[in-house]
Write a protein that holds these residues in place. Structure first.
Motif, PDB file in Angstrom:
ATOM      1  N   GLY A 102       9.069  -4.587   5.400  1.00 20.12           N
ATOM      2  CA  GLY A 102       9.466  -3.509   4.490  1.00 20.12           C
ATOM      3  C   GLY A 102       8.269  -2.845   3.845  1.00 20.12           C
ATOM      4  O   GLY A 102       8.245  -1.616   3.657  1.00 20.12           O
ATOM      5  N   GLY A 103       7.252  -3.656   3.523  1.00 18.92           N
ATOM      6  CA  GLY A 103       6.056  -3.132   2.876  1.00 18.92           C
ATOM      7  C   GLY A 103       5.167  -2.332   3.797  1.00 18.92           C
ATOM      8  O   GLY A 103       4.217  -1.682   3.334  1.00 18.92           O
ATOM      9  N   MET A 104       5.432  -2.364   5.105  1.00 17.90           N
ATOM     10  CA  MET A 104       4.697  -1.523   6.044  1.00 17.90           C
ATOM     11  C   MET A 104       5.501  -0.281   6.429  1.00 17.90           C
ATOM     12  O   MET A 104       4.946   0.807   6.577  1.00 17.90           O
ATOM     13  CB  MET A 104       4.329  -2.317   7.296  1.00 17.90           C
ATOM     14  N   LEU A 105       6.807  -0.453   6.575  1.00 15.44           N
ATOM     15  CA  LEU A 105       7.641   0.674   6.997  1.00 15.44           C
ATOM     16  C   LEU A 105       7.726   1.769   5.932  1.00 15.44           C
ATOM     17  O   LEU A 105       7.549   2.959   6.237  1.00 15.44           O
ATOM     18  CB  LEU A 105       9.047   0.176   7.349  1.00 15.44           C
ATOM     19  N   ALA A 106       7.996   1.379   4.693  1.00 13.17           N
ATOM     20  CA  ALA A 106       8.183   2.382   3.637  1.00 13.17           C
ATOM     21  C   ALA A 106       6.936   3.236   3.410  1.00 13.17           C
ATOM     22  O   ALA A 106       7.031   4.470   3.359  1.00 13.17           O
ATOM     23  CB  ALA A 106       8.628   1.699   2.337  1.00 13.17           C
ATOM     24  N   PRO A 107       5.736   2.657   3.275  1.00  9.31           N
ATOM     25  CA  PRO A 107       4.542   3.496   3.108  1.00  9.31           C
ATOM     26  C   PRO A 107       4.289   4.414   4.303  1.00  9.31           C
ATOM     27  O   PRO A 107       3.866   5.565   4.122  1.00  9.31           O
ATOM     28  CB  PRO A 107       3.411   2.471   2.954  1.00  9.31           C
ATOM     29  N   ALA A 108       4.536   3.912   5.512  1.00  6.63           N
ATOM     30  CA  ALA A 108       4.317   4.738   6.700  1.00  6.63           C
ATOM     31  C   ALA A 108       5.252   5.942   6.701  1.00  6.63           C
ATOM     32  O   ALA A 108       4.843   7.070   7.025  1.00  6.63           O
ATOM     33  CB  ALA A 108       4.518   3.906   7.962  1.00  6.63           C
ATOM     34  N   LEU A 109       6.509   5.713   6.341  1.00  6.43           N
ATOM     35  CA  LEU A 109       7.476   6.815   6.301  1.00  6.43           C
ATOM     36  C   LEU A 109       7.132   7.817   5.205  1.00  6.43           C
ATOM     37  O   LEU A 109       7.252   9.034   5.404  1.00  6.43           O
ATOM     38  CB  LEU A 109       8.884   6.251   6.087  1.00  6.43           C
ATOM     39  N   ILE A 110       6.706   7.329   4.057  1.00 10.13           N
ATOM     40  CA  ILE A 110       6.330   8.228   2.969  1.00 10.13           C
ATOM     41  C   ILE A 110       5.130   9.072   3.366  1.00 10.13           C
ATOM     42  O   ILE A 110       5.102  10.296   3.162  1.00 10.13           O
ATOM     43  CB  ILE A 110       6.036   7.426   1.687  1.00 10.13           C
ATOM     44  N   GLY A 124      -3.179   9.229  10.278  1.00  5.09           N
ATOM     45  CA  GLY A 124      -3.462   8.274   9.212  1.00  5.09           C
ATOM     46  C   GLY A 124      -2.235   7.559   8.682  1.00  5.09           C
ATOM     47  O   GLY A 124      -2.294   6.927   7.620  1.00  5.09           O
ATOM     48  N   TRP A 125      -1.124   7.584   9.415  1.00  2.26           N
ATOM     49  CA  TRP A 125       0.123   7.000   8.918  1.00  2.26           C
ATOM     50  C   TRP A 125       0.001   5.514   8.573  1.00  2.26           C
ATOM     51  O   TRP A 125       0.719   4.995   7.711  1.00  2.26           O
ATOM     52  CB  TRP A 125       1.249   7.192   9.945  1.00  2.26           C
ATOM     53  N   ALA A 126      -0.903   4.808   9.246  1.00  2.00           N
ATOM     54  CA  ALA A 126      -1.018   3.361   9.022  1.00  2.00           C
ATOM     55  C   ALA A 126      -1.922   3.017   7.842  1.00  2.00           C
ATOM     56  O   ALA A 126      -1.976   1.850   7.443  1.00  2.00           O
ATOM     57  CB  ALA A 126      -1.535   2.676  10.285  1.00  2.00           C
ATOM     58  N   ILE A 160      -0.729 -12.240   4.662  1.00  2.00           N
ATOM     59  CA  ILE A 160      -1.037 -12.740   6.006  1.00  2.00           C
ATOM     60  C   ILE A 160      -0.164 -12.049   7.044  1.00  2.00           C
ATOM     61  O   ILE A 160      -0.651 -11.590   8.095  1.00  2.00           O
ATOM     62  CB  ILE A 160      -0.853 -14.263   6.065  1.00  2.00           C
ATOM     63  N   PHE A 161       1.141 -11.952   6.785  1.00  4.61           N
ATOM     64  CA  PHE A 161       2.024 -11.235   7.716  1.00  4.61           C
ATOM     65  C   PHE A 161       1.628  -9.764   7.788  1.00  4.61           C
ATOM     66  O   PHE A 161       1.717  -9.132   8.852  1.00  4.61           O
ATOM     67  CB  PHE A 161       3.481 -11.379   7.275  1.00  4.61           C
ATOM     68  N   ASP A 162       1.208  -9.207   6.660  1.00  5.85           N
ATOM     69  CA  ASP A 162       0.735  -7.831   6.637  1.00  5.85           C
ATOM     70  C   ASP A 162      -0.481  -7.674   7.545  1.00  5.85           C
ATOM     71  O   ASP A 162      -0.617  -6.688   8.278  1.00  5.85           O
ATOM     72  CB  ASP A 162       0.393  -7.436   5.199  1.00  5.85           C
ATOM     73  N   ASP A 163      -1.384  -8.672   7.503  1.00  4.03           N
ATOM     74  CA  ASP A 163      -2.564  -8.643   8.368  1.00  4.03           C
ATOM     75  C   ASP A 163      -2.175  -8.689   9.840  1.00  4.03           C
ATOM     76  O   ASP A 163      -2.787  -8.018  10.684  1.00  4.03           O
ATOM     77  CB  ASP A 163      -3.494  -9.813   8.043  1.00  4.03           C
ATOM     78  N   ILE A 164      -1.167  -9.505  10.167  1.00  2.00           N
ATOM     79  CA  ILE A 164      -0.690  -9.568  11.552  1.00  2.00           C
ATOM     80  C   ILE A 164      -0.227  -8.182  12.000  1.00  2.00           C
ATOM     81  O   ILE A 164      -0.581  -7.698  13.082  1.00  2.00           O
ATOM     82  CB  ILE A 164       0.457 -10.585  11.696  1.00  2.00           C
ATOM     83  N   GLY A 165       0.558  -7.535  11.136  1.00  2.00           N
ATOM     84  CA  GLY A 165       1.037  -6.183  11.448  1.00  2.00           C
ATOM     85  C   GLY A 165      -0.106  -5.201  11.594  1.00  2.00           C
ATOM     86  O   GLY A 165      -0.110  -4.363  12.513  1.00  2.00           O
ATOM     87  N   ALA A 166      -1.092  -5.289  10.698  1.00  4.31           N
ATOM     88  CA  ALA A 166      -2.230  -4.369  10.752  1.00  4.31           C
ATOM     89  C   ALA A 166      -3.030  -4.555  12.033  1.00  4.31           C
ATOM     90  O   ALA A 166      -3.468  -3.577  12.660  1.00  4.31           O
ATOM     91  CB  ALA A 166      -3.124  -4.574   9.530  1.00  4.31           C
ATOM     92  N   VAL A 167      -3.234  -5.808  12.425  1.00  3.17           N
ATOM     93  CA  VAL A 167      -3.971  -6.083  13.663  1.00  3.17           C
ATOM     94  C   VAL A 167      -3.240  -5.490  14.870  1.00  3.17           C
ATOM     95  O   VAL A 167      -3.852  -4.864  15.753  1.00  3.17           O
ATOM     96  CB  VAL A 167      -4.165  -7.600  13.844  1.00  3.17           C
ATOM     97  N   LEU A 168      -1.931  -5.650  14.919  1.00  2.29           N
ATOM     98  CA  LEU A 168      -1.150  -5.089  16.023  1.00  2.29           C
ATOM     99  C   LEU A 168      -1.212  -3.570  16.030  1.00  2.29           C
ATOM    100  O   LEU A 168      -1.356  -2.944  17.091  1.00  2.29           O
ATOM    101  CB  LEU A 168       0.308  -5.561  15.922  1.00  2.29           C
ATOM    102  N   VAL A 169      -1.111  -2.965  14.851  1.00  3.00           N
ATOM    103  CA  VAL A 169      -1.170  -1.505  14.745  1.00  3.00           C
ATOM    104  C   VAL A 169      -2.523  -0.988  15.231  1.00  3.00           C
ATOM    105  O   VAL A 169      -2.605  -0.008  15.987  1.00  3.00           O
ATOM    106  CB  VAL A 169      -0.915  -1.054  13.290  1.00  3.00           C
TER     107      VAL A 169
END
Length: 398
Positions: A102-110, A124-126, A160-169
């Motif tokens: 949720g903390g990655m999807l909402a900022p990206a959409l905004i 720069g969406w990410a 940590i989960f956020d970092d996993i998402g960032a690495v994948l992105v």
């Protein structure tokens, strides 16, 4: 252990050093020292291996070279937590994992909403999707024993989960046009790391050579080279049959973690925080890139994390950590809007236009400052200091 070693173990030290590095970089770029700062920033550094030449500005060596150590530590922490830490249990991992999504999807959409009609800016969406684990956890630790252990674990796991998402992105969306030959070399290097792992070799040196080959190959292949750190971390074994030998993963993490938090990250902050703040740059805070980043980090993070947590609890997929209130979860969600290190890193990958990079960096600083101050205030107000008797009992146990 001497007093200096004890001091360096405190989480606050890393946060203080990073803040000092940001202040020094900003101060140098906006003072008579600006020409010297630019000279250091842009100094060309060449590395030759026979016919192979790797060359770039000193700042890029920090971003693409030293940051491999940062990503290596991130990878080691993720692997350790997933295999035997707080994330090894689905029950404890579910809530921060869902919150991170949720903390990655909402900022990206905004951010996308602010920049939908501008293809260059939309890259720069990410940027506002990332949380700076060092600064966020360091600031939380400033409140000391007032903070429930469950909240610290929640924020750390979320990051940590956020970092996993960032690495994948980064791996999927921010690589350059791929070059086949270096990519094949990178694949061979990964295979070499797997072989070393399967042979049960515990000496860190055995992972260095294939790791270096992997880094150079990814750099030449057009893939984000710092991701070599995560791939190397995945190969370092956590458990080995011999009980008389320390865990290679934990040993490597223990040795490199001080270098990452006390040297690499502050250097990254120094080289990337040198933004010239004048009337023109201040006006850039009103452009769509800056507004998207500020709104994404400061508003999108807290909204996405809080809604995701609420939904997970309501449907029974997660539960609040013991002793943690919704107000404290909200404070942690705001604090997750500190996106300094990873957000700056993504900004340097997303934009080639210096104007957009400057807008992004200044917006990241503003948003991170807002998130840090407001998040700490919310947690401080919602968390009462422990009673003197409880403090005394806690002190006697340590």
């Amino acid at each position: 252990m001497n007093k200096l070693q004890q001091l360096l173990r405190y989480e606050q030290t890393a946060g203080v050093l990073m803040i000092a590095a940001i202040a020094i970089g900003l101060g140098a770029a906006n003072s008579p020292l600006a020409p010297l700062y630019e000279l250091i920033h842009d100094t060309e550094v060449h590395l030759r291996f026979g016919a192979l030449i790797v060359e770039d500005a000193l700042a890029e060596w920090v971003n693409q070279g030293l940051m491999v150590i940062f990503f290596l530590i991130v990878g080691l922490e993720i692997k350790r937590e997933l295999l035997e830490g707080d994330l090894a249990s689905l029950r404890y991992a579910a809530l921060p994992a869902i919150a991170a999504v949720g903390g990655m999807l909402a900022p990206a959409l905004i951010y996308a909403g602010f920049n939908w009609d501008d293809a260059a800016a939309l890259r720069g969406w990410a940027i506002p999707t990332a949380t700076d684990i060092v600064l966020a956890v360091s600031l939380l630790s400033l409140l000391g024993s007032r903070v429930p252990a469950g909240l610290k674990i929640f924020l750390t796991a979320l990051a940590i989960f956020d970092d996993i998402g960032a690495v994948l992105v980064i791996a999927v969306f921010y690589g350059d046009a791929l070059a086949l030959t270096p990519l094949l070399v990178a694949a061979l290097a990964v295979a070499g790391l797997i072989v070393v792992n399967r042979m049960g070799i515990t000496r860190e040196a055995a992972y260095v050579i294939p790791g270096l080959i992997l880094w150079v190959a990814l750099l030449k292949a057009g893939v984000e080279a710092a991701l070599a750190g995560v791939l190397i971390a995945a190969a370092v074994p956590l458990r080995i049959p011999r009980r008389d030998v320390a865990s290679p993963l934990k040993r490597t993490e223990r040795r490199l973690h001080p270098w990452s938090t006390l040297v690499v990250v502050p250097l990254f902050a120094f080289f990337n925080a040198g933004i010239v703040i004048d009337a023109a740059s201040a006006a850039q805070l009103l452009d769509s890139v800056s507004l998207g980043i500020i709104a994404g980090l400061f508003l999108g993070k807290q909204l996405g994390i809080l809604v995701a947590c609420w939904a997970a609890v309501v449907v029974g997929l997660g539960q609040l950590p013991k002793g943690v209130t919704w107000a404290q979860i909200y404070g942690a969600a705001v604090l997750a809007g500190i996106g300094f290190t990873m957000s700056l890193f993504v900004a340097t990958l997303a934009f080639s236009d210096p104007v957009l990079v400057t807008s992004a960096k200044l917006a990241i600083l503003v948003a991170s400052l807002l998130a840090g101050v407001f998040g700490l205030s919310v947690i401080g107000v919602s968390t009462r200091a422990p009673a003197p008797a409880a403090q005394a009992a806690s002190g006697s146990r340590t």
